[in-house]
Design an enzyme around this catalytic site. Structure first.
Site, PDB file in Angstrom:
ATOM      1  N   THR A  86       0.852  -1.202   0.000  1.00 52.64           N
ATOM      2  CA  THR A  86       0.000   0.000   0.000  1.00 52.64           C
ATOM      3  C   THR A  86       0.880   1.242   0.000  1.00 52.64           C
ATOM      4  O   THR A  86       0.650   2.193  -0.764  1.00 52.64           O
ATOM      5  CB  THR A  86      -0.945  -0.014   1.214  1.00 52.64           C
ATOM      6  OG1 THR A  86      -1.764  -1.189   1.130  1.00 52.64           O
ATOM      7  CG2 THR A  86      -1.850   1.209   1.246  1.00 52.64           C
ATOM      8  N   ASN A 169      -6.213 -10.176  -7.031  1.00 51.45           N
ATOM      9  CA  ASN A 169      -6.309 -10.772  -5.698  1.00 51.45           C
ATOM     10  C   ASN A 169      -7.590 -11.575  -5.489  1.00 51.45           C
ATOM     11  O   ASN A 169      -7.622 -12.510  -4.699  1.00 51.45           O
ATOM     12  CB  ASN A 169      -6.194  -9.685  -4.623  1.00 51.45           C
ATOM     13  CG  ASN A 169      -7.048  -8.477  -4.910  1.00 51.45           C
ATOM     14  OD1 ASN A 169      -6.895  -7.823  -5.936  1.00 51.45           O
ATOM     15  ND2 ASN A 169      -7.970  -8.195  -4.022  1.00 51.45           N
ATOM     16  N   GLN A 197       0.123 -10.228  -5.673  1.00 50.19           N
ATOM     17  CA  GLN A 197      -0.401 -11.601  -5.644  1.00 50.19           C
ATOM     18  C   GLN A 197       0.382 -12.538  -6.564  1.00 50.19           C
ATOM     19  O   GLN A 197       0.313 -13.757  -6.412  1.00 50.19           O
ATOM     20  CB  GLN A 197      -1.887 -11.614  -6.039  1.00 50.19           C
ATOM     21  CG  GLN A 197      -2.792 -10.864  -5.072  1.00 50.19           C
ATOM     22  CD  GLN A 197      -2.923 -11.543  -3.709  1.00 50.19           C
ATOM     23  OE1 GLN A 197      -2.535 -12.696  -3.515  1.00 50.19           O
ATOM     24  NE2 GLN A 197      -3.474 -10.814  -2.739  1.00 50.19           N
ATOM     25  N   SER A 217       4.553  -7.153  -1.603  1.00 48.23           N
ATOM     26  CA  SER A 217       4.169  -7.223  -0.196  1.00 48.23           C
ATOM     27  C   SER A 217       4.744  -8.509   0.387  1.00 48.23           C
ATOM     28  O   SER A 217       4.552  -9.587  -0.179  1.00 48.23           O
ATOM     29  CB  SER A 217       2.642  -7.238  -0.098  1.00 48.23           C
ATOM     30  OG  SER A 217       2.254  -7.406   1.238  1.00 48.23           O
ATOM     31  N   ALA A 218       5.434  -8.396   1.535  1.00 44.27           N
ATOM     32  CA  ALA A 218       6.081  -9.579   2.125  1.00 44.27           C
ATOM     33  C   ALA A 218       5.065 -10.637   2.556  1.00 44.27           C
ATOM     34  O   ALA A 218       5.283 -11.836   2.375  1.00 44.27           O
ATOM     35  CB  ALA A 218       6.929  -9.159   3.324  1.00 44.27           C
ATOM     36  N   HIS A 219       3.934 -10.174   3.107  1.00 50.44           N
ATOM     37  CA  HIS A 219       3.059 -11.158   3.767  1.00 50.44           C
ATOM     38  C   HIS A 219       2.240 -12.016   2.809  1.00 50.44           C
ATOM     39  O   HIS A 219       1.563 -12.955   3.241  1.00 50.44           O
ATOM     40  CB  HIS A 219       2.168 -10.487   4.825  1.00 50.44           C
ATOM     41  CG  HIS A 219       1.067  -9.623   4.309  1.00 50.44           C
ATOM     42  ND1 HIS A 219      -0.247 -10.018   4.339  1.00 50.44           N
ATOM     43  CD2 HIS A 219       1.053  -8.364   3.793  1.00 50.44           C
ATOM     44  CE1 HIS A 219      -1.014  -9.044   3.871  1.00 50.44           C
ATOM     45  NE2 HIS A 219      -0.239  -8.024   3.530  1.00 50.44           N
ATOM     46  N   THR A 256      13.545   4.739  10.132  1.00 47.49           N
ATOM     47  CA  THR A 256      14.438   3.642  10.521  1.00 47.49           C
ATOM     48  C   THR A 256      13.900   2.321   9.998  1.00 47.49           C
ATOM     49  O   THR A 256      12.698   2.047  10.084  1.00 47.49           O
ATOM     50  CB  THR A 256      14.565   3.603  12.058  1.00 47.49           C
ATOM     51  OG1 THR A 256      15.055   4.869  12.472  1.00 47.49           O
ATOM     52  CG2 THR A 256      15.500   2.503  12.520  1.00 47.49           C
ATOM     53  N   CYS A 350     -17.637  -5.364   2.055  1.00 44.10           N
ATOM     54  CA  CYS A 350     -18.633  -4.866   2.995  1.00 44.10           C
ATOM     55  C   CYS A 350     -18.401  -3.371   3.190  1.00 44.10           C
ATOM     56  O   CYS A 350     -17.336  -2.966   3.615  1.00 44.10           O
ATOM     57  CB  CYS A 350     -18.464  -5.594   4.321  1.00 44.10           C
ATOM     58  SG  CYS A 350     -19.747  -5.204   5.483  1.00 44.10           S
TER      59      CYS A 350
HETATM   60  N1  PLP Z   1      -2.354  -5.087  -3.946  1.00 42.97           N
HETATM   61  C1  PLP Z   1      -2.972  -6.270  -3.915  1.00 42.97           C
HETATM   62  C2  PLP Z   1      -3.347  -6.941  -5.204  1.00 42.97           C
HETATM   63  C3  PLP Z   1      -3.265  -6.874  -2.700  1.00 42.97           C
HETATM   64  O1  PLP Z   1      -3.908  -8.055  -2.686  1.00 42.97           O
HETATM   65  C4  PLP Z   1      -2.910  -6.200  -1.503  1.00 42.97           C
HETATM   66  C5  PLP Z   1      -3.255  -6.776  -0.179  1.00 42.97           C
HETATM   67  O2  PLP Z   1      -4.295  -7.342   0.009  1.00 42.97           O
HETATM   68  C6  PLP Z   1      -2.235  -4.977  -1.582  1.00 42.97           C
HETATM   69  C7  PLP Z   1      -1.981  -4.454  -2.821  1.00 42.97           C
HETATM   70  C8  PLP Z   1      -1.791  -4.235  -0.345  1.00 42.97           C
HETATM   71  O3  PLP Z   1      -0.666  -4.873   0.239  1.00 42.97           O
HETATM   72  P1  PLP Z   1      -0.188  -4.565   1.716  1.00 42.97           P
HETATM   73  O4  PLP Z   1      -1.016  -5.413   2.624  1.00 42.97           O
HETATM   74  O5  PLP Z   1       1.270  -4.957   1.759  1.00 42.97           O
HETATM   75  O6  PLP Z   1      -0.319  -3.109   1.963  1.00 42.97           O
END
Ligand code: PLP
Length: 410
Positions: A86, A169, A197, A217-219, A256, A350
């Site tokens: 984001t 996503n 994704q 995105s790492a997660h 940091t 939602c």
């Molecule tokens: N872009 C896509 C396609 C995503 O699926 C997501 C997270 O759901 C994001 C951006 C945002 O990523 P982050 O959670 O690292 O801010």
């Protein structure tokens, strides 16, 4: 002490086994990432400090930068760490940008209609400078519409920045990035790719894919939440920093460093790359996930013939399945699955307490009764056949319990 330990182990023994099919929301932390984070948590240094401890922390950050770059066939200096995708998207989706060291200001932002809200709401163009580009019935960008918009703007002397995700996503549908890049560059525009994704789930190599910027995105690939990266297609592609702060990240992102999160991100990126490159023909993890996902869909469709796979006719990343049950409510399905110890997501958004079809499904033109019954099942590094089988059994049970219940008026 002994007593409380015993109570805990009894509680653990009673805990049901959960099946996690929500990797597109967040993927569980990979063991490699956990180990790297725990090691980094034992350090004290600030990577900007010149002393031994600072240099040790800096070494971890730079090792991670190389690992993240390695996932994309890029050079380490192309990677800027951020707090997530984001932030990376908000930073780059701005009219002031430099490409290969030269200013290339953009006048408009063209985004596919199925981009994530981090693009559609997070960009920093004036709201009347955003134009959505239509997608087809599978959610693939309409390249003719993109070409027409680019031609119209360049004829009027306006340069466009184009935001196109690598994979969606909600549906997993993959976009024709290479063709889009060529089209955008032919009009002297700039292409920003949200690869959140796709990264770690399909091959993405910046030597062959001439995007100007790419966000990670790492997660979503087994790293920690709260870390991400803006990757420049050329080392001298730059944007005005969102946070200038103390000039960290070569002045591209102040603040940091979150060293443990960055170390975990790097380890996860490397593990994802190795998994992708493994196996016969280096088909690796993507082939394993495609087999699991395709068998899962076949099993659902065989037992619940009324189900419909959205985007199933298009090229998709291997892990994602959006299955819709017309006339059923996805939120109820997701709650039913949760009670059966299965984690999945509703393919609906939602807002203000009212559940409506997602903007992605609206853009695709999926009828509302179908869109509102869409459940996303997304797999990943920890997924197994047993887990998928149990999830399908729970889905079949839940759908038949809800059987044909009419959709309540919203
Ligand atoms: N872009 C896509 C396609 C995503 O699926 C997501 C997270 O759901 C994001 C951006 C945002 O990523 P982050 O959670 O690292 O801010």
């Amino acid at each position: 002490m002994m007593g409380s330990g015993l109570a805990r182990s009894r509680a653990n023994a009673a805990a049901p086994v959960r099946r996690y099919l929500d990797h597109n929301a967040t993927s569980p932390l990979r063991p490699e990432a956990r180990d790297a984070m725990i090691a980094a948590l034992g350090d004290v240094g600030n990577p900007s400090s010149v002393h031994h401890d600072g240099r040790a922390a800096r070494t971890r950050v730079e090792a991670a930068r190389g690992q993240v770059a390695g996932l994309l066939g890029a050079m380490a200096r192309q990677v800027t760490f951020t707090s997530g995708a984001t932030e990376a998207l908000a930073g780059v989706l701005h009219p002031e940008v430099e490409i290969a060291g030269r200013p290339k200001p953009c006048d408009v932002l063209l985004a596919s209609a199925v981009e994530h809200p981090a693009v559609l709401r997070g960009h920093r163009f004036a709201s009347d400078r955003l134009e959505l580009i239509a997608v087809d019935a599978d959610g693939v960008i309409d390249l003719q519409a993109l070409e027409a918009a680019l031609a119209r703007h360049s004829a009027a002397g306006r340069r466009a920045m184009v935001a196109l995700m690598a994979a969606n996503n909600e549906t997993g549908v993959v976009q024709p990035l290479l063709e889009a890049c060529r089209m955008v560059h032919a009009h002297d525009g700039i292409l920003v790719c949200d690869a959140v994704q796709a990264a770690g789930r399909m091959a993405l190599n910046l030597e062959r894919l001439p995007v100007d910027f790419l966000c990670l995105s790492a997660h979503k690939l087994g790293g920690p939440q709260g870390a991400g990266a803006l990757v420049a297609g050329h080392p001298d592609n730059r944007v005005r920093p969102l946070m200038a702060g103390g000039g960290q990240e070569s002045g591209r992102r102040g603040g940091t460093h979150n060293v443990p999160a960055i170390a975990g991100f790097g380890a996860a990126a490397e593990a994802a790359r190795l998994a992708l490159e493994s196996g016969p023909g280096r088909a690796g993890e993507a082939a394993r996930l495609a087999r699991l996902r395709d068998a899962m869909e076949a099993s659902i469709l065989a037992r619940l013939p009324e189900a419909r796979v959205i985007g199933g006719a298009a090229e998709r990343i291997a892990n994602t399945s959006l299955v819709a049950f017309s006339g059923l409510k996805a939120e109820t399905l997701v709650i039913g699955l949760d009670l059966s110890h299965v984690s999945a997501s509703a393919g609906s958004a939602c807002a203000s307490g009212k559940v409506g079809a997602s903007h992605v499904l609206q853009a695709i033109g999926v009828e509302e009764s179908v869109a509102r019954g869409a459940v996303r099942l997304s797999l990943g590094w920890s997924s197994s056949q047993d887990e998928v089988d149990a999830a399908v059994a729970a889905l079949v049970r839940t759908v038949s319990q809800m059987g044909g219940r009419p959709l309540e008026a919203a």
